[in-house]
Design an enzyme around this catalytic site. Structure first.
Site, short mmCIF file in Angstrom:
data_model
loop_
_atom_site.label_atom_id
_atom_site.label_comp_id
_atom_site.label_asym_id
_atom_site.label_seq_id
_atom_site.Cartn_x
_atom_site.Cartn_y
_atom_site.Cartn_z
CG HIS A 39 -1.73 -1.08 1.54
ND1 HIS A 39 -3.05 -1.06 1.19
CD2 HIS A 39 -1.52 -2.27 2.15
CE1 HIS A 39 -3.63 -2.19 1.58
NE2 HIS A 39 -2.72 -2.95 2.15
CD GLU A 121 -0.97 1.50 4.21
OE1 GLU A 121 -0.57 2.21 3.27
OE2 GLU A 121 -2.17 1.22 4.40
CG HIS A 157 -4.99 -1.45 -1.51
ND1 HIS A 157 -5.30 -0.39 -0.72
CD2 HIS A 157 -6.02 -2.34 -1.34
CE1 HIS A 157 -6.46 -0.61 -0.11
NE2 HIS A 157 -6.91 -1.78 -0.47
CG ASP A 167 -2.94 1.98 -2.06
OD1 ASP A 167 -4.09 1.87 -2.48
OD2 ASP A 167 -2.55 1.46 -0.99
#
Length: 187
Positions: A39, A121, A157, A167
């Protein structure tokens, strides 16, 4: 970058900064990690280095800090890991638990990707390149996780939630990431 990292039996990685998130739960019985989802996030949008991501993942986002926060403060989301622009690794959810990162999603015909994935992330956005150190940390982290978990694939993602998510975005260099991952001794 991975010096000192060790994945404990409790699913927490030594060497990472731990910020436990309440936004997680148990995986369905018998479900194993088979997917890593990459992400990108920045809070406020297009700004880096502040406390917004930690605050979002711990339900402590103050809507008075930025106008955008008023629109997202109700969200209950998390990820397993965050890699900051400077390479700092943060862990919010142990690997054995289900983080709430993928939302409505499908991978290889399987729905509910949160059930069988880990979310990583990267501090970034769709409009800016990622830092070299982020690729290095990501490759090392994925290599280490692959040593301990039955990871079958890695996806953005945007791949598991097409049309809904973009993303890690057009500036994420998958070739660069896979080249680093392939050179790691742990892979």
């Amino acid at each position: 970058m991975a010096a000192g990292w060790r994945l404990g039996a409790d699913g927490w990685l030594t060497g990472a900064r731990h910020v436990p998130s309440p936004n997680c739960d148990e995986r369905p019985a018998g479900e194993r990690v088979g997917l890593i989802v990459v992400h990108a996030i920045s809070l406020p949008p297009e700004q880096f280095g502040g406390p917004g991501i930690d605050q979002l993942f711990t339900n402590a986002l103050d809507p008075a800090e930025h106008p955008y926060y008023a629109d997202i403060q109700h969200l209950r989301v998390s990820a397993h890991f965050l890699i900051r622009r400077d390479g700092e690794l943060v862990q919010y959810v142990p690997t054995g638990s289900r983080a709430w990162h993928a939302g409505q999603s499908v991978w290889r015909g399987r729905e509910r990707c949160n059930d069988f994935s880990l979310g990583i992330e990267l501090e970034g956005s769709d409009t800016q390149p990622f830092e070299a150190v982020q690729y290095e940390v990501l490759a090392n982290l994925v290599g280490l996780l692959g040593e301990h978990l039955p990871v079958e694939g890695i996806a953005g993602h945007s791949e598991i939630a097409p049309g809904r998510k973009t993303d890690p975005g057009p500036h994420f260099d998958w070739g660069r990431f896979y080249a680093l991952l392939g050179r790691l001794p742990s892979c």
